[in-house]
Write a protein that holds these residues in place. Structure first.
Motif, mmCIF file in Angstrom:
data_model
loop_
_atom_site.group_PDB
_atom_site.id
_atom_site.type_symbol
_atom_site.label_atom_id
_atom_site.label_comp_id
_atom_site.label_asym_id
_atom_site.label_seq_id
_atom_site.Cartn_x
_atom_site.Cartn_y
_atom_site.Cartn_z
ATOM 1 N N ALA A 64 -12.933 -5.849 -1.977
ATOM 2 C CA ALA A 64 -12.429 -5.028 -3.085
ATOM 3 C C ALA A 64 -13.523 -4.211 -3.738
ATOM 4 O O ALA A 64 -13.255 -3.146 -4.299
ATOM 5 C CB ALA A 64 -11.745 -5.914 -4.123
ATOM 6 N N TYR A 69 -9.666 1.641 -3.589
ATOM 7 C CA TYR A 69 -8.218 1.406 -3.667
ATOM 8 C C TYR A 69 -7.758 0.190 -2.864
ATOM 9 O O TYR A 69 -6.826 0.257 -2.057
ATOM 10 C CB TYR A 69 -7.455 2.667 -3.217
ATOM 11 C CG TYR A 69 -7.922 3.910 -3.932
ATOM 12 C CD1 TYR A 69 -7.733 4.057 -5.311
ATOM 13 C CD2 TYR A 69 -8.594 4.915 -3.244
ATOM 14 C CE1 TYR A 69 -8.184 5.184 -5.981
ATOM 15 C CE2 TYR A 69 -9.052 6.051 -3.905
ATOM 16 C CZ TYR A 69 -8.845 6.176 -5.284
ATOM 17 O OH TYR A 69 -9.300 7.292 -5.951
ATOM 18 N N VAL A 70 -8.420 -0.936 -3.098
ATOM 19 C CA VAL A 70 -8.030 -2.203 -2.465
ATOM 20 C C VAL A 70 -7.397 -3.111 -3.513
ATOM 21 O O VAL A 70 -7.986 -3.358 -4.571
ATOM 22 C CB VAL A 70 -9.246 -2.912 -1.837
ATOM 23 C CG1 VAL A 70 -8.870 -4.328 -1.395
ATOM 24 C CG2 VAL A 70 -9.780 -2.123 -0.661
ATOM 25 N N ASN A 71 -6.196 -3.588 -3.245
ATOM 26 C CA ASN A 71 -5.549 -4.592 -4.082
ATOM 27 C C ASN A 71 -5.611 -5.935 -3.355
ATOM 28 O O ASN A 71 -5.115 -6.050 -2.231
ATOM 29 C CB ASN A 71 -4.085 -4.231 -4.352
ATOM 30 C CG ASN A 71 -3.954 -2.985 -5.192
ATOM 31 O OD1 ASN A 71 -4.778 -2.713 -6.065
ATOM 32 N ND2 ASN A 71 -2.929 -2.200 -4.935
ATOM 33 N N THR A 113 -10.081 -5.406 -12.687
ATOM 34 C CA THR A 113 -9.940 -4.085 -12.084
ATOM 35 C C THR A 113 -11.284 -3.355 -12.128
ATOM 36 O O THR A 113 -12.067 -3.512 -13.065
ATOM 37 C CB THR A 113 -8.885 -3.239 -12.824
ATOM 38 O OG1 THR A 113 -9.279 -3.074 -14.199
ATOM 39 C CG2 THR A 113 -7.521 -3.896 -12.757
ATOM 40 N N SER A 119 -9.906 -0.414 -7.371
ATOM 41 C CA SER A 119 -9.552 -1.691 -6.758
ATOM 42 C C SER A 119 -9.200 -2.733 -7.813
ATOM 43 O O SER A 119 -9.659 -2.660 -8.960
ATOM 44 C CB SER A 119 -10.711 -2.218 -5.901
ATOM 45 O OG SER A 119 -10.950 -1.361 -4.804
#
Length: 269
Positions: A64, A69-71, A113, A119
């Motif tokens: 992340a 943009y990694v969840n 966050t 992410s």
């Protein structure tokens, strides 16, 4: 992000060991096997206290904070376990050198966050958060699923949030030959699902051994398992100690066979 990149970055993280010392994150025997063999869809039967959740949490953090943009989400079976794991996550972040520490925006009891990366990492308890149809989880670790409340509904729901190219790891100690985890593991073991089945018996953890008494003589069962799996008297001595300590729960807490461990525990059939 490739697995080798994750392994390299894990060395930057720090953990607190069982003696309370802060040390670099160094994977143990079973953790190393997981890193070397993992795929995008894994399901694992494992012994107690081998650190799969902290390992996956470290992977969630490195992925992340190394990509945009990694969840990522780690879902545990109970609130106390969730609380402990979130503390581990905070420690990973806070103990990084300031220059290597990504900026944090939201930091509450279950979510972190990273605004410049876009992410997010969520650490929660099964059933506590409903992921909607619009939510996407790129990396999911589902911990101790055999002990989840309403595992069929809760796991099915969260899995729908992971795209086909995402990462899913489902793991647990055994809890009877019934339920969502047992069904998914059986399907993976027999090749009837896209998941890769892993089984880690207790003797893969090198620390599970004790000094041997001079009077040590293995029983017939002990000799059988020593011959079959090349175990040492030190490992069998540890096994005797644990069997005396937790009695009938030993096959569940420290499995020795990928199917007998289910039949001998929980809601057996």
């Amino acid at each position: 992000m490739e697995i080798t990149d994750v392994r390299e970055r894990l060395r930057q993280l720090k953990i607190v060991d069982k003696s309370g010392n802060t040390i670099p994150f160094e994977p143990n025997d079973i953790q190393k096997h997981c890193l070397e063999l993992e795929t995008r869809r894994d399901i694992t039967v494992k012994p107690r206290q081998v650190g799969l959740s902290p390992l996956k949490l470290a992977e969630l953090y490195t992925r992340a904070t190394s990509n945009f943009y990694v969840n990522a989400a780690l879902i545990s079976h109970e609130r106390e376990a969730t609380r402990r794991l979130f503390k581990v996550l905070k420690r990973f972040h806070e103990m990084l050198p300031e220059d290597d520490r990504p900026e944090v925006d939201t930091w509450n009891r279950d979510t972190i966050t990273f605004p410049k990366l876009g992410s997010t990492i969520y650490v929660g308890t099964a059933g506590a958060k409903k992921f909607g149809r619009g939510d996407v989880i790129h990396i999911l670790h589902a911990s101790e699923v055999a002990f989840w409340e309403d595992a069929d509904e809760n796991l099915t729901s969260v899995l729908q949030s992971v795209p086909s190219d995402g990462f899913v790891t489902i793991e647990s100690t055994p809890n009877g030959a019934a339920g969502k985890f047992w069904e998914m593991y059986t399907e993976a073991y027999t090749g009837a699902s896209p998941y890769k089945a892993f089984f880690f018996p207790w003797w893969m953890q090198s620390e599970y051994q004790m000094p041997v008494a001079e009077s040590f003589i293995p029983t017939e069962d002990e000799q059988r398992i020593m011959d079959l799996h090349h175990l040492t008297p030190q490992q069998i001595t540890w096994r005797r100690f644990k069997q005396a300590e937790i009695k009938g729960d030993f096959p569940q807490e420290y499995p020795e066979d990928p199917f007998d461990c289910f039949l001998m525990t929980g809601g057996s059939v």
